[in-house]
Design an enzyme around this catalytic site. Structure first.
Site, short mmCIF file in Angstrom:
data_model
loop_
_atom_site.label_atom_id
_atom_site.label_comp_id
_atom_site.label_asym_id
_atom_site.label_seq_id
_atom_site.Cartn_x
_atom_site.Cartn_y
_atom_site.Cartn_z
N ASP A 296 11.62 53.87 32.57
CA ASP A 296 12.83 53.92 32.92
C ASP A 296 14.18 53.07 32.59
OD1 ASP A 296 13.47 53.02 34.86
OD2 ASP A 296 12.79 54.26 36.26
N GLY A 297 15.15 53.08 32.14
CA GLY A 297 16.40 52.07 32.34
C GLY A 297 16.90 52.56 30.75
N ARG B 298 18.96 47.10 38.81
CA ARG B 298 19.68 46.75 40.14
C ARG B 298 18.69 46.58 41.01
NH1 ARG B 298 22.90 51.68 41.06
NH2 ARG B 298 22.43 52.43 42.62
N LYS C 51 6.03 51.57 41.11
CA LYS C 51 7.10 52.10 39.51
C LYS C 51 8.15 50.75 40.39
CE LYS C 51 11.89 54.43 39.76
NZ LYS C 51 12.68 53.20 40.13
N HIS D 25 14.43 49.02 37.87
CA HIS D 25 15.17 49.39 39.17
C HIS D 25 17.10 50.09 38.49
CE1 HIS D 25 14.84 50.71 43.70
NE2 HIS D 25 16.02 51.08 43.18
C1 LIG Z 1 22.34 55.49 42.78
C2 LIG Z 1 21.08 55.26 42.23
C3 LIG Z 1 19.87 55.36 43.54
C4 LIG Z 1 18.39 54.73 43.14
N1 LIG Z 1 18.15 55.02 44.12
C5 LIG Z 1 16.66 54.81 44.12
C6 LIG Z 1 15.50 55.25 44.94
O1 LIG Z 1 16.03 55.34 46.10
N2 LIG Z 1 13.92 54.39 44.82
C7 LIG Z 1 13.66 54.33 43.45
O2 LIG Z 1 12.89 54.13 42.99
N3 LIG Z 1 14.76 53.84 42.97
C8 LIG Z 1 16.45 53.93 42.75
N4 LIG Z 1 17.15 54.23 41.30
C9 LIG Z 1 17.03 53.78 40.41
C10 LIG Z 1 16.13 54.57 39.47
O3 LIG Z 1 14.68 55.10 39.62
C11 LIG Z 1 15.70 54.32 38.29
O4 LIG Z 1 14.75 53.00 38.59
C12 LIG Z 1 17.11 54.43 37.04
O5 LIG Z 1 17.66 54.63 37.61
C13 LIG Z 1 16.81 54.36 36.13
O6 LIG Z 1 18.30 53.97 34.77
P1 LIG Z 1 19.01 54.64 34.42
O7 LIG Z 1 19.85 54.75 35.85
O8 LIG Z 1 19.71 53.21 33.46
O9 LIG Z 1 18.42 55.73 33.85
C14 LIG Z 1 18.29 54.46 41.57
C15 LIG Z 1 18.93 54.41 40.46
C16 LIG Z 1 20.52 54.80 41.02
C17 LIG Z 1 20.98 54.74 39.50
#
Ligand SMILES: Cc1cc2nc3c(=O)[nH]c(=O)nc-3n(C[C@H](O)[C@H](O)[C@H](O)COP(=O)(O)O)c2cc1C
Length: 421
Positions: free
Chosen positions: A349-350, A321, A294, A318
């Site tokens: 995703d995203g 992020r 991922k 992410h």
């Molecule tokens: C609050 C929050 C916490 C997240 N924590 C993780 C995590 O612990 N592990 C991980 O692989 N991705 C994490 N992500 C990323 C999500 O798995 C994902 O890639 C992302 O939220 C997708 O984009 P979107 O929010 O626009 O749908 C996190 C995202 C958010 C918003």
């Protein structure tokens, strides 16, 4: 500029006033206008959700009408109604942790905005139209009722006291894939009568810790391991920190785990992730679970993942992020799909917020697509029912997109229908 020329802000305010007056005068919209006016001292979605980029003139109309916040999940017409309901219910610090990107949030915005730079050309006269069965999808050998899955995120508890359980139940009830950190797998399985999410993990420098975690996931019954590889070093989540400063309370006052992968009180999040492809080889040799990486954003890494025998390549940054380089996932999808060349599943995703986004990603070669923030909105507004509604809306919209695209099945969506706008 002459002093008589209105500023953009004045123009926006005047146009908003005109719109509300128009609504108030209209017998059809009078009720809505009054609630919009009543609520207009509060948050407008444009202000509250700078990252919900719904462009065009209609945005002002849309946002004013949305100010009449929904009272039940069934009233939600799209995910942004649910976002607004959650925004009103959730404390600013929690909202900040969820909504933040990195630095200036360029990647976060690009993830969403770039869906609007991709067009889907409809075909006509193609005979039978799609049914709900058309959304059924096999992802790495497992059957689901749709290609839309819940991404692994650490925010469930902050959005609903019962968040992890509610999320697991909602995804299981709608038969959608859930990805979840290894530590939560057992509870999710208990809550759902045995549905096991895919096991997400951040690898650790100490190999024994990795091996133990993989064993734990296998013992619970997980079939797929999702290694998150896109948080490599330090990053600054300024939006989260600003919203936190606006909210004097401590996380610990309303939920027992601190947010943010660290102490939840700093703009700087750190992780040391200096792994290379030999590490992936070692993981493959250690576990029987299928392996998804991922955080792949380049065709080069997509091709390497295939070379090292990975089963799934997950195009992700992410949710904006990790790095703030401004490259969206949807813009990189075609190159990664080409590099993978059918030898692995390609997940993305995203910025997925509407069924048309799902349809576009599927047409561009994705096997399945994930949502992160939207399930937090579901939890923060109406708990489990809110998450169910998020999936239901996305599914219905995807089905409508299939109808209008002239696609009887998801496989009928093809790259030939895609145009760069
Ligand atoms: C609050 C929050 C916490 C997240 N924590 C993780 C995590 O612990 N592990 C991980 O692989 N991705 C994490 N992500 C990323 C999500 O798995 C994902 O890639 C992302 O939220 C997708 O984009 P979107 O929010 O626009 O749908 C996190 C995202 C958010 C918003």
């Amino acid at each position: 500029m002459s002093s008589s020329t209105p500023s953009p802000l004045e123009r926006k305010t005047a146009s908003r006033r005109r719109f509300l007056n128009y609504l108030a005068a209209s017998p059809v919209f009078a009720g809505m206008a009054h609630s919009a006016l009543a609520a207009s001292g509060g948050l407008s979605p444009t202000d509250a959700s700078p990252f919900s980029i719904e462009e065009g003139d209609l945005r002002i109309w849309d946002n004013e009408l949305r100010n009449a916040a929904i009272k039940s999940p069934a009233e939600a017409l799209d995910l942004f109604d649910i976002e607004l309901a959650a925004r009103r219910a959730v404390a600013p610090a929690h909202w900040g942790f969820m909504t933040t990107g990195t630095d200036a949030n360029m990647t976060l915005r690009a993830n969403r905005a770039d869906f609007q730079k991709v067009g889907l050309v409809p075909r006509r006269m193609r005979g039978p139209i799609a049914t709900t069965d058309s959304l059924k999808t096999t992802i790495l050998g497992q059957q689901f009722d749709s290609p839309i899955f819940a991404c692994p995120c650490g925010g469930a508890k902050a959005f609903d006291n019962n968040g992890p359980e509610a999320l697991a139940k909602a995804t299981a009830a709608t038969n959608n894939l859930q990805m979840l950190a290894i530590g939560g797998l057992e509870d999710a399985a208990k809550a759902t009568g045995g549905k096991i999410p895919w096991a997400q993990f951040y690898c650790q420098p100490d190999w024994d810790t990795n091996a133990k975690a993989f064993k734990k996931a296998e013992d619970v019954g997980a079939k797929v391991l999702v290694l998150t590889i896109d948080i490599i070093g330090m990053r600054k989540v300024a939006t989260a920190e600003r919203l936190r400063r606006s909210d004097g309370r401590k996380c610990i006052e309303c939920h027992d785990t601190p947010m943010g992968g660290g102490n939840g009180t700093s703009a700087i999040l750190a992780m040391k992730h200096d792994y290379d492809w030999d590490f992936i080889r070692r993981v493959k040799d250690t576990t029987k679970m299928k392996l998804v990486l991922k955080g792949i954003m380049s065709p080069e890494d997509g091709a390497l993942a295939v070379k090292y025998g990975v089963d799934g390549v997950f195009v992700s940054n992410h949710g904006g992020r990790s790095e703030d380089f401004g490259v969206s996932t949807i813009s990189m999808l075609p190159e990664v799909v080409k590099a993978v060349n059918g030898k692995a599943a390609v997940l993305l995703d995203g910025g997925i917020r509407r069924g048309v986004d799902v349809a576009k990603a599927m047409a561009m070669g994705a096997t399945a697509v994930g949502i992160g923030r939207p399930w937090h909105w579901g939890l923060g507004s109406f708990g489990e029912a809110g998450v169910r509604r998020v999936f239901e809306l996305l599914r219905t919209e995807t089905l409508f997109a299939l109808h209008q695209a002239g696609a009887a099945t998801l496989k009928d969506l093809s790259p030939a229908m895609i145009r760069r706008l």
